[in-house]
Enzyme design. Structure first.
Site, PDB file in Angstrom:
ATOM      1  N   TYR A 106       0.340  -1.337   0.044  1.00 51.00           N
ATOM      2  CA  TYR A 106      -0.171   0.232   0.303  1.00 51.00           C
ATOM      3  C   TYR A 106       0.663   1.919   0.134  1.00 51.00           C
ATOM      4  O   TYR A 106       0.305   2.225  -0.240  1.00 51.00           O
ATOM      5  CB  TYR A 106      -0.463   0.513   0.948  1.00 51.00           C
ATOM      6  CG  TYR A 106      -1.913  -1.097   1.570  1.00 51.00           C
ATOM      7  CD1 TYR A 106      -2.033  -1.985   0.071  1.00 51.00           C
ATOM      8  CD2 TYR A 106      -2.227  -1.086   2.120  1.00 51.00           C
ATOM      9  CE1 TYR A 106      -2.970  -2.909   0.845  1.00 51.00           C
ATOM     10  CE2 TYR A 106      -3.645  -2.504   3.140  1.00 51.00           C
ATOM     11  CZ  TYR A 106      -3.532  -3.292   1.873  1.00 51.00           C
ATOM     12  OH  TYR A 106      -4.756  -4.441   2.276  1.00 51.00           O
ATOM     13  N   HIS A 147      -0.420 -11.690   1.901  1.00 47.65           N
ATOM     14  CA  HIS A 147      -0.266 -11.269   1.744  1.00 47.65           C
ATOM     15  C   HIS A 147      -1.500 -12.386   0.324  1.00 47.65           C
ATOM     16  O   HIS A 147      -2.563 -11.537   0.488  1.00 47.65           O
ATOM     17  CB  HIS A 147      -0.738 -10.064   0.357  1.00 47.65           C
ATOM     18  CG  HIS A 147      -1.360  -9.089   1.122  1.00 47.65           C
ATOM     19  ND1 HIS A 147      -0.381  -7.836   0.711  1.00 47.65           N
ATOM     20  CD2 HIS A 147      -2.574  -8.856   0.503  1.00 47.65           C
ATOM     21  CE1 HIS A 147      -1.390  -6.555   0.599  1.00 47.65           C
ATOM     22  NE2 HIS A 147      -2.783  -7.074   0.113  1.00 47.65           N
TER      23      HIS A 147
HETATM   24  P1  NAD Z   1     -14.487  -1.461   1.390  1.00 45.60           P
HETATM   25  O1  NAD Z   1     -15.708  -2.413   0.947  1.00 45.60           O
HETATM   26  O2  NAD Z   1     -14.123  -1.411   3.095  1.00 45.60           O
HETATM   27  O3  NAD Z   1     -14.979  -0.117   0.672  1.00 45.60           O
HETATM   28  C1  NAD Z   1     -14.460   1.387   0.492  1.00 45.60           C
HETATM   29  C2  NAD Z   1     -14.936   2.380  -0.391  1.00 45.60           C
HETATM   30  O4  NAD Z   1     -16.098   2.293   0.103  1.00 45.60           O
HETATM   31  C3  NAD Z   1     -14.190   3.328   0.360  1.00 45.60           C
HETATM   32  O5  NAD Z   1     -13.502   4.283  -0.521  1.00 45.60           O
HETATM   33  C4  NAD Z   1     -15.500   4.229  -0.125  1.00 45.60           C
HETATM   34  O6  NAD Z   1     -15.702   4.685  -1.725  1.00 45.60           O
HETATM   35  C5  NAD Z   1     -16.657   3.926   0.357  1.00 45.60           C
HETATM   36  N1  NAD Z   1     -17.556   3.919   1.364  1.00 45.60           N
HETATM   37  C6  NAD Z   1     -16.982   3.653   2.398  1.00 45.60           C
HETATM   38  N2  NAD Z   1     -17.583   3.565   3.807  1.00 45.60           N
HETATM   39  C7  NAD Z   1     -18.779   4.567   3.018  1.00 45.60           C
HETATM   40  C8  NAD Z   1     -20.344   4.551   4.148  1.00 45.60           C
HETATM   41  N3  NAD Z   1     -20.520   4.934   4.945  1.00 45.60           N
HETATM   42  N4  NAD Z   1     -20.669   5.405   3.030  1.00 45.60           N
HETATM   43  C9  NAD Z   1     -20.711   4.344   1.063  1.00 45.60           C
HETATM   44  N5  NAD Z   1     -19.415   4.334   0.983  1.00 45.60           N
HETATM   45  C10 NAD Z   1     -18.358   4.199   1.426  1.00 45.60           C
HETATM   46  O7  NAD Z   1     -12.936  -1.758   0.439  1.00 45.60           O
HETATM   47  P2  NAD Z   1     -11.489  -1.912   0.637  1.00 45.60           P
HETATM   48  O8  NAD Z   1     -10.872  -0.362   0.857  1.00 45.60           O
HETATM   49  O9  NAD Z   1     -10.549  -2.209  -0.089  1.00 45.60           O
HETATM   50  O10 NAD Z   1     -11.357  -2.774   2.111  1.00 45.60           O
HETATM   51  C11 NAD Z   1     -11.344  -2.609   3.237  1.00 45.60           C
HETATM   52  C12 NAD Z   1      -9.593  -2.631   3.654  1.00 45.60           C
HETATM   53  O11 NAD Z   1      -9.668  -4.033   3.444  1.00 45.60           O
HETATM   54  C13 NAD Z   1      -8.490  -1.673   2.802  1.00 45.60           C
HETATM   55  O12 NAD Z   1      -8.506  -0.839   3.048  1.00 45.60           O
HETATM   56  C14 NAD Z   1      -7.086  -2.815   3.058  1.00 45.60           C
HETATM   57  O13 NAD Z   1      -6.966  -2.807   4.591  1.00 45.60           O
HETATM   58  C15 NAD Z   1      -7.933  -3.950   3.434  1.00 45.60           C
HETATM   59  N6  NAD Z   1      -7.720  -4.701   2.060  1.00 45.60           N
HETATM   60  C16 NAD Z   1      -7.086  -5.638   1.425  1.00 45.60           C
HETATM   61  C17 NAD Z   1      -7.262  -6.898   0.791  1.00 45.60           C
HETATM   62  C18 NAD Z   1      -6.226  -8.382   0.630  1.00 45.60           C
HETATM   63  O14 NAD Z   1      -5.900  -8.747  -0.608  1.00 45.60           O
HETATM   64  N7  NAD Z   1      -5.575  -8.443   1.844  1.00 45.60           N
HETATM   65  C19 NAD Z   1      -6.930  -6.282  -0.652  1.00 45.60           C
HETATM   66  C20 NAD Z   1      -7.795  -5.180  -0.944  1.00 45.60           C
HETATM   67  C21 NAD Z   1      -8.142  -4.209   0.749  1.00 45.60           C
END
Ligand code: NAD
Length: 278
Positions: free
Chosen positions: A53, A109
């Site tokens: 990240y 990861h």
């Molecule tokens: P998420 O499901 O948390 O969605 C995030 C998006 O949803 C935001 O960018 C925003 O556009 C929207 N959002 C957030 N809060 C909202 C609300 N209250 N109302 C309306 N829209 C809203 O997706 P993410 O960020 O991909 O996943 C969360 C975390 O998981 C990441 O930040 C990361 O730390 C982790 N992650 C890990 C992997 C992995 O391969 N291990 C992959 C992706 C993400």
């Protein structure tokens, strides 16, 4: 600061993890200090970053500048795919960027089954845990056969499996396997990464109206009532509070079942069985 009442989930190694954390995927380095600081100020005490990240240093900077004691913040970072053959060095590089002497949770990861380096990486993580520099070790995006290989070959069961999980992609069999093996399930993309029409689905809209909350809060509450750990991401401080304010209402069995019925096997991210990006 509002009282968020975030519960802890016990892990199989005797430690505990706050059930709700804050993810910093796709938070640019130049904004990450502000975003992580806002999350801590909102009351989050669990941050989820990764080497890939490119914001480990900024996330840890916000932790230091918050004045909150190190032991009161739960920090996860992850071993990137290209580093699976050098886990100890890669971990030390993460610690150097973080300027910390330990992390709470270190994850592999991706399983990279077509590459075949995850078992060696897991042996490295076991050594890291033995050194005390990662309080817990686990994996991300592992399917049952990938988990089983680690357990069979090392006898050490991951504490956590962080996987893509939301009402359109519920991973029933994998969750059941994890439950049977004492592996805590952590959802990434818990609200669908903003890429889907989940927020408009009737069971979610109806539950939101019934409880006077938002669709995002309903979805996050659905996860936590299934004992899943969630790490939603947003750069908006208002939404940080919204996403964390989910422990003051309870979905009833009918509401839970109606959301369960939204399953459609639809993942947003890559397929862990073929993904090999390094
Ligand atoms: P998420 O499901 O948390 O969605 C995030 C998006 O949803 C935001 O960018 C925003 O556009 C929207 N959002 C957030 N809060 C909202 C609300 N209250 N109302 C309306 N829209 C809203 O997706 P993410 O960020 O991909 O996943 C969360 C975390 O998981 C990441 O930040 C990361 O730390 C982790 N992650 C890990 C992997 C992995 O391969 N291990 C992959 C992706 C993400």
């Amino acid at each position: 600061m509002t009282e968020l009442n975030i519960p802890n989930i016990s892990l199989n190694d005797g430690t505990a993890i706050p059930q709700l954390g804050f993810g910093v995927f796709l938070v640019d380095a130049d904004e990450a200090v502000r975003v992580a600081a806002d999350a801590l100020d909102t009351g989050y005490r669990h941050l989820d970053t990764a080497m890939v990240y490119r914001n480990e240093a900024e996330t840890a900077q916000a932790m230091r500048e918050s004045g909150i004691a190190r032991e009161d913040i739960y920090l996860t970072t992850k071993l990137w795919n290209g580093d699976q053959s050098r886990p100890l060095d890669a971990f030390q590089e993460s610690l150097d960027r973080l300027q910390l002497d330990y992390v709470d949770l270190y994850l592999i990861h991706w399983p990279l089954p077509t590459v075949g380096t995850a078992l060696g990486a897991w042996e490295g993580l076991i050594k890291i845990a033995e050194s005390g520099r990662a309080k817990s070790i686990g994996v991300s995006n592992f399917e049952t056969e990938h988990l089983q290989q680690l357990i069979d070959e090392t006898g050490v069961t991951p504490a956590v499996n962080q996987i893509e999980l939301h009402p359109y992609h519920q991973r029933g069999e994998l969750r059941e396997y994890c439950r049977e093996h004492g592996i805590a399930v952590e959802a990434w993309g818990p609200i669908g990464q903003g890429k889907t029409d989940l927020f408009e689905q009737a069971p979610i809209v109806q539950a939101a109206q019934a409880h006077g909350v938002t669709p995002a809060q309903v979805i996050l509450r659905w996860h936590t009532q299934h004992d899943i750990i969630v790490i939603p991401k947003t750069v908006s401080k208002e939404r940080m509070l919204e996403n964390a304010s989910i422990f003051g209402f309870e979905l009833n069995a009918d509401e839970m079942a109606a959301i369960d019925a939204l399953e459609r096997g639809a993942n947003n991210g890559p397929d862990p069985r073929t993904y090999d990006n390094r």
